[in-house]
Design an enzyme around this catalytic site. Structure first.
Site, PDB file in Angstrom:
ATOM      1  N   ASP A  56       0.845  -1.193   0.000  1.00 37.18           N
ATOM      2  CA  ASP A  56       0.000   0.000   0.000  1.00 37.18           C
ATOM      3  C   ASP A  56       0.880   1.241   0.000  1.00 37.18           C
ATOM      4  O   ASP A  56       1.649   1.462   0.937  1.00 37.18           O
ATOM      5  CB  ASP A  56      -0.912  -0.005   1.233  1.00 37.18           C
ATOM      6  CG  ASP A  56      -1.764   1.240   1.289  1.00 37.18           C
ATOM      7  OD1 ASP A  56      -2.717   1.331   0.492  1.00 37.18           O
ATOM      8  OD2 ASP A  56      -1.476   2.131   2.118  1.00 37.18           O
TER       9      ASP A  56
ATOM     10  N   TYR B 119       3.397   9.954   0.504  1.00 34.55           N
ATOM     11  CA  TYR B 119       4.292   9.349   1.489  1.00 34.55           C
ATOM     12  C   TYR B 119       5.757   9.689   1.206  1.00 34.55           C
ATOM     13  O   TYR B 119       6.606   9.552   2.075  1.00 34.55           O
ATOM     14  CB  TYR B 119       4.140   7.826   1.531  1.00 34.55           C
ATOM     15  CG  TYR B 119       2.767   7.315   1.899  1.00 34.55           C
ATOM     16  CD1 TYR B 119       1.768   8.154   2.403  1.00 34.55           C
ATOM     17  CD2 TYR B 119       2.456   5.983   1.728  1.00 34.55           C
ATOM     18  CE1 TYR B 119       0.514   7.674   2.718  1.00 34.55           C
ATOM     19  CE2 TYR B 119       1.205   5.490   2.058  1.00 34.55           C
ATOM     20  CZ  TYR B 119       0.233   6.338   2.540  1.00 34.55           C
ATOM     21  OH  TYR B 119      -1.006   5.842   2.854  1.00 34.55           O
TER      22      TYR B 119
ATOM     23  N   LYS C 180      -2.455   5.945  -4.228  1.00 34.30           N
ATOM     24  CA  LYS C 180      -3.563   6.880  -4.039  1.00 34.30           C
ATOM     25  C   LYS C 180      -3.231   8.244  -4.629  1.00 34.30           C
ATOM     26  O   LYS C 180      -2.092   8.677  -4.574  1.00 34.30           O
ATOM     27  CB  LYS C 180      -3.846   7.055  -2.543  1.00 34.30           C
ATOM     28  CG  LYS C 180      -4.173   5.767  -1.832  1.00 34.30           C
ATOM     29  CD  LYS C 180      -4.066   5.976  -0.325  1.00 34.30           C
ATOM     30  CE  LYS C 180      -3.760   4.675   0.376  1.00 34.30           C
ATOM     31  NZ  LYS C 180      -2.366   4.293   0.298  1.00 34.30           N
TER      32      LYS C 180
ATOM     33  N   HIS D 203      -7.289   9.434  -2.131  1.00 34.15           N
ATOM     34  CA  HIS D 203      -6.846   9.390  -0.743  1.00 34.15           C
ATOM     35  C   HIS D 203      -7.930   9.936   0.188  1.00 34.15           C
ATOM     36  O   HIS D 203      -8.250   9.320   1.191  1.00 34.15           O
ATOM     37  CB  HIS D 203      -5.538  10.176  -0.569  1.00 34.15           C
ATOM     38  CG  HIS D 203      -4.653   9.616   0.483  1.00 34.15           C
ATOM     39  ND1 HIS D 203      -3.347   9.286   0.243  1.00 34.15           N
ATOM     40  CD2 HIS D 203      -4.877   9.310   1.776  1.00 34.15           C
ATOM     41  CE1 HIS D 203      -2.801   8.801   1.343  1.00 34.15           C
ATOM     42  NE2 HIS D 203      -3.713   8.807   2.288  1.00 34.15           N
TER      43      HIS D 203
END
Length: 127
Positions: free
Chosen positions: A43, A48, A73, A106
């Site tokens: 994931d 990130y 996402k 997201h």
């Protein structure tokens, strides 16, 4: 690893390894450990900041791409039709992949529903 089948027929592993808050320099060891433990669902998200490292770790793993399930996402700032398409392409490039198994919004944009709809339309185009 247990799996379930989505309504579109795609099989998804029930347990995924999240890459949130993993520093890029720690990604290779973390991904290797997860894959060695049997994880096959990774994931990710561009926000990130570690998708290039995740992509390199996937490549270094030697595991066939078809044996992995990779999720990413689209971030809030990238919502909208054209910007979602561009964000998707950037994610593919960062992850060094030809496809994603799942691409999500997201967070829906609560203040601009039309923007969320445009993002959804882009996801339909990508699918």
């Amino acid at each position: 690893m247990e799996t379930t089948q989505l309504t579109n027929g795609v099989t998804i592993p029930m347990l995924g390894f999240g890459t949130y808050l993993i520093d890029s320099q720690d990604v290779p060891a973390a991904i290797k450990t997860a894959l060695d433990a049997g994880y096959r669902h990774l994931d990710c998200a561009h926000i990130y900041g570690n998708e290039p490292a995740v992509g390199a770790a996937i490549k270094a793993s030697g595991i066939d791409r078809s044996d992995l399930f990779v999720t990413s996402k689209v971030w809030n700032a990238d919502q909208g039709y054209e910007t979602t398409l561009a964000a998707f392409d950037r994610t593919l490039a960062d992850l060094q992949l030809d496809y994603l198994d799942l691409y999500l919004i997201h967070w829906p944009n609560e203040e601009d529903f039309d923007l969320t709809l445009d993002t959804w339309r882009a996801l339909e185009t990508l699918y």
